[in-house]
Write a protein that holds these residues in place. Structure first.
Motif, PDB file in Angstrom:
ATOM      1  N   UNK A 127       0.982  -0.372  -0.081  1.00 49.65           N
ATOM      2  CA  UNK A 127       0.345  -0.725   0.278  1.00 49.65           C
ATOM      3  C   UNK A 127       0.350   1.159  -0.062  1.00 49.65           C
ATOM      4  N   UNK A 128       1.820   0.931   0.472  1.00 48.19           N
ATOM      5  CA  UNK A 128       3.085   2.367   0.653  1.00 48.19           C
ATOM      6  C   UNK A 128       4.141   2.225   0.095  1.00 48.19           C
ATOM      7  N   UNK A 129       5.347   2.769   0.047  1.00 45.55           N
ATOM      8  CA  UNK A 129       6.622   2.559  -0.869  1.00 45.55           C
ATOM      9  C   UNK A 129       6.955   4.024   0.273  1.00 45.55           C
ATOM     10  N   UNK A 175       1.582   6.621  -1.295  1.00 44.50           N
ATOM     11  CA  UNK A 175       0.892   5.480  -1.431  1.00 44.50           C
ATOM     12  C   UNK A 175       0.842   5.552  -2.807  1.00 44.50           C
ATOM     13  N   UNK A 176       0.652   3.515  -3.025  1.00 43.94           N
ATOM     14  CA  UNK A 176       1.177   3.024  -4.603  1.00 43.94           C
ATOM     15  C   UNK A 176      -0.145   3.202  -5.049  1.00 43.94           C
ATOM     16  N   UNK A 177      -1.441   3.303  -4.428  1.00 46.67           N
ATOM     17  CA  UNK A 177      -2.631   3.224  -5.327  1.00 46.67           C
ATOM     18  C   UNK A 177      -3.104   4.715  -5.999  1.00 46.67           C
ATOM     19  N   UNK A 178      -2.260   5.633  -5.331  1.00 44.86           N
ATOM     20  CA  UNK A 178      -3.008   7.183  -5.469  1.00 44.86           C
ATOM     21  C   UNK A 178      -2.064   7.937  -6.278  1.00 44.86           C
ATOM     22  N   UNK A 181       1.624  11.462  -1.637  1.00 44.97           N
ATOM     23  CA  UNK A 181       2.003  11.695  -0.480  1.00 44.97           C
ATOM     24  C   UNK A 181       1.811  11.932   0.451  1.00 44.97           C
ATOM     25  N   UNK A 182       2.544  10.968   1.814  1.00 46.63           N
ATOM     26  CA  UNK A 182       1.807  10.288   2.925  1.00 46.63           C
ATOM     27  C   UNK A 182       2.752  10.939   3.498  1.00 46.63           C
TER      28      UNK A 182
END
Length: 186
Positions: A127-129, A175-178, A181-182
């Motif tokens: 989900x995140x990288x 976030x790899x889906x959208x 930046x988180x």
């Protein structure tokens, strides 16, 4: 045999003799009519979106899919070469299965691949990288009060929008889906 109450997001069913993945489903009970399930599905082979209305309690053909965790090694043509962590076997996975999140994947990252027999049918990225910013315009001191964003290039070559206080060399969570930046990682 399963019925419509067994549906869930992400499950695989056989619909019109084609393997499809359920993207969205909603149980509806309109007024004094019978209840039904409105289901949005994606054909695994063609990628085509299909919508259908199933009666409540209708039989469906659920397909059991095996998920394996593979390590991404490198890209070759239109395929990604992934290695099975247990058998060290290298498999060629079509890049279309990864979708837009492909631009955030980097070597030695683990991905989940769904198999129907020996055929890869779906891929799930984390989900995140965490990625390093390779280039962005320098931020100006005191520009943290507003929610203004600027362009930044990450180590995979993708371009994302980040807040003004992020600088070249910082590590950020994406976030790899959208592709959003988180947060900045310390």
């Amino acid at each position: 045999m399963a019925n419509t109450s067994d549906l869930s997001r992400g499950c695989f069913i056989r619909y019109n003799n084609e393997l499809v993945q359920v993207l969205e489903y909603e149980h509806r009970t309109p007024g004094n009519l019978r209840a039904f399930y409105q289901v949005k599905m994606r054909n695994v082979k063609t990628g085509k979106l299909v919508e259908n209305r199933f009666r409540a309690g209708e039989d469906i053909d659920l397909v059991r899919v095996d998920f394996r965790e593979l390590q991404y090694v490198y890209k070759e043509g239109n395929a990604l070469v992934c290695m099975d962590n247990e058998t060290y076997e290298q498999l060629y996975i079509d890049q279309v299965l990864f979708g837009d999140g492909l631009q955030f994947i980097k070597e030695e990252m683990n991905v989940k691949i769904a198999f129907d027999g020996d055929l890869a049918i779906a891929a799930e990225l984390p989900l995140t990288v965490e990625l390093e910013i390779t280039y962005t315009e320098p931020g100006v001191r005191g520009d943290t009060a507003t929610r203004t964003l600027k362009q930044a290039t990450v180590e995979t070559g993708a371009t994302i929008n980040v807040p003004l206080f992020v600088n070249t060399g910082d590590r950020v969570k994406v976030d790899t889906r959208t592709g959003d930046y988180i947060e900045r990682v310390k």
